[in-house]
Design an enzyme around this catalytic site. Structure first.
Site, PDB file in Angstrom:
ATOM      1  N   ARG A 233     -30.634 -20.355  17.415  1.00 33.03           N
ATOM      2  CA  ARG A 233     -30.084 -19.408  18.260  1.00 33.03           C
ATOM      3  C   ARG A 233     -30.927 -18.158  18.208  1.00 33.03           C
ATOM      4  O   ARG A 233     -31.221 -17.743  17.102  1.00 33.03           O
ATOM      5  CB  ARG A 233     -28.724 -19.384  18.229  1.00 33.03           C
ATOM      6  CG  ARG A 233     -27.698 -20.447  18.776  1.00 33.03           C
ATOM      7  CD  ARG A 233     -27.864 -20.426  20.287  1.00 33.03           C
ATOM      8  NE  ARG A 233     -27.217 -21.900  20.806  1.00 33.03           N
ATOM      9  CZ  ARG A 233     -27.636 -22.979  20.973  1.00 33.03           C
ATOM     10  NH1 ARG A 233     -28.978 -23.147  20.797  1.00 33.03           N
ATOM     11  NH2 ARG A 233     -26.820 -23.726  21.569  1.00 33.03           N
ATOM     12  N   GLU A 262     -32.446 -14.183  25.850  1.00 32.51           N
ATOM     13  CA  GLU A 262     -33.133 -15.151  26.633  1.00 32.51           C
ATOM     14  C   GLU A 262     -31.931 -15.499  27.743  1.00 32.51           C
ATOM     15  O   GLU A 262     -32.597 -15.986  28.888  1.00 32.51           O
ATOM     16  CB  GLU A 262     -33.526 -16.394  25.872  1.00 32.51           C
ATOM     17  CG  GLU A 262     -32.103 -17.198  25.179  1.00 32.51           C
ATOM     18  CD  GLU A 262     -32.377 -18.293  24.589  1.00 32.51           C
ATOM     19  OE1 GLU A 262     -33.382 -18.527  23.874  1.00 32.51           O
ATOM     20  OE2 GLU A 262     -31.838 -19.504  24.708  1.00 32.51           O
ATOM     21  N   HIS A 294     -36.663 -22.374  24.777  1.00 33.02           N
ATOM     22  CA  HIS A 294     -35.515 -23.246  24.463  1.00 33.02           C
ATOM     23  C   HIS A 294     -35.577 -24.820  24.949  1.00 33.02           C
ATOM     24  O   HIS A 294     -34.617 -25.232  25.751  1.00 33.02           O
ATOM     25  CB  HIS A 294     -34.255 -22.706  25.171  1.00 33.02           C
ATOM     26  CG  HIS A 294     -32.931 -22.824  24.551  1.00 33.02           C
ATOM     27  ND1 HIS A 294     -31.973 -21.894  24.097  1.00 33.02           N
ATOM     28  CD2 HIS A 294     -32.554 -23.750  23.470  1.00 33.02           C
ATOM     29  CE1 HIS A 294     -31.083 -22.511  23.570  1.00 33.02           C
ATOM     30  NE2 HIS A 294     -31.632 -23.869  23.051  1.00 33.02           N
TER      31      HIS A 294
END
Ligand code: NAI
Length: 329
Positions: A233, A262, A294
């Site tokens: 993360r 993000e 991601h």
């Protein structure tokens, strides 16, 4: 049981629709819009909503969902740091997730990023396409016989540790709960891991405790020339401190699949837009930073497992069966 799927892409629909005939009684409506304060009201008339890592399920959104009568939140992902659990539980909502759909998918991507950042394969590909066969700027370092430091040895961290072992690396790890079955690696303190590792890969969840675990202090404790990879993360790394560390030439290379800020753009084509923030651009301005958006989870096997577990979760709730994948406070 009617479920509204927020923020869906064609690949989500493809994998869920394939399995849906095996789940009689469950109806799905897919919408492209993601969930936020303005779109939460669309859930009126639905029993459940389904959302992904990039959803905003903060207090105000949960309030709106509760007003619409939604009782179940199906997260089609492992992480749930974007859900206000306290408010959801206050209203008696259940939150179900997909705890592990393919740890290897994420671990393989972590190693892909480590290799790309180290050996500059992304640049070499473009250079070759331009008939530029010079090797300037492409030199890397061996992983063989170097030390890999894994922070968080859960499902993904373990898979990454095994990959690193396969590369002939010495593997050390830090976890609050060491796993004795991982007899090929050595657990050390976080400070020792930072000091000894040539490659550091982050695999712990984002919690109050781990937020900004990579900061000015921890960066100072790392070896010069370390390679850092984050597929966990963005909030694990304090970006300003990372940028300062890059400017100090601390890192040989950095591979990031996740980054702070993000949430507003992830999974969107922003190529025609002027972005309101500049973190990503600043990071990408450095020649030794490689980023992806991601996509660690993004394999056929993982998407298939995500669809199956999410539908199993919905079915268990519908049939009042045991909720194996419930997120508790
Ligand atoms: P997991 O729950 O199996 O393992 C997490 C590990 O971190 C556990 O062993 C736990 O003890 C450890 N941990 C917790 N707090 C810690 C701390 N303060 N210091 C050190 N270790 C700590 O989780 P899993 O499935 O391995 O996933 C890890 C993370 O990967 C998720 O939390 C998620 O953020 C991220 N992820 C990223 C994806 C991507 O597409 N890039 C996809 C799926 C997950």
């Amino acid at each position: 049981m009617k479920i509204l799927f927020y923020g869906t892409k064609n690949y989500d629909e493809q994998f869920f629709e394939k399995l849906l005939p095996k789940y009689p009684g469950i109806q799905i409506k897919f919408i492209e819009a993601n969930i936020h304060e303005e779109t939460a009201a669309l859930a009126k008339g639905y029993d459940a909503i389904c959302a992904f890592v990039n959803a905003d399920l903060g207090t105000s959104v949960i309030e709106v969902l509760n007003q619409q009568g939604v009782r179940l939140i199906l997260m089609r992902c492992a992480g749930y740091n974007n859900v206000d659990l306290t408010t959801a539980h206050k209203y008696g909502m259940k939150i179900l997730r997909v705890p592990g759909y393919s740890p290897e998918a994420v671990a393989e991507h972590a190693m892909a990023l480590a290799l790309t950042a180290n050996r500059h394969t992304h640049k070499a590909y473009i250079k070759c396409r331009e008939n530029n066969f010079a090797l300037n700027g492409l030199m890397g370092v061996n992983f063989y016989q170097k030390t890999a430091g894994i922070i968080g040895t859960g499902k993904i961290g373990q898979a990454m540790a095994k990959i690193c072992r396969g590369f002939g690396m010495k593997v050390i790890a830090f976890d609050l709960f060491p796993n004795k079955d991982l007899d090929f690696l050595e657990y050390v303190s976080l400070d020792e891991l930072l000091a000894q590792s040539d490659l550091i890969s982050l695999h712990c969840p984002l919690t109050d405790e781990t937020k900004h675990i990579i900061n000015e202090d921890s960066i100072a404790k790392m070896k010069d020339g370390v390679i850092l990879v984050n597929t966990s993360r963005g909030g694990l790394i304090k970006t300003e401190d990372l940028i300062a560390g890059i400017r100090d030439h601390k890192f040989f290379a950095i591979g990031l699949d996740v980054y702070e800020e993000e949430t507003d753009f992830v999974y969107e084509d922003m190529s025609e837009r002027i972005l309101p923030t500049s973190t990503i651009q600043r990071l990408l301005s450095f020649p030794n930073v490689t980023m992806t958006s991601h996509q660690g989870f993004f394999t056929e096997e993982a998407l298939s497992n995500i669809a199956e577990t999410t539908l199993d979760n919905a079915k268990a709730y519908m049939n009042k069966e045991e909720l194996k994948n419930e997120v508790l406070s």
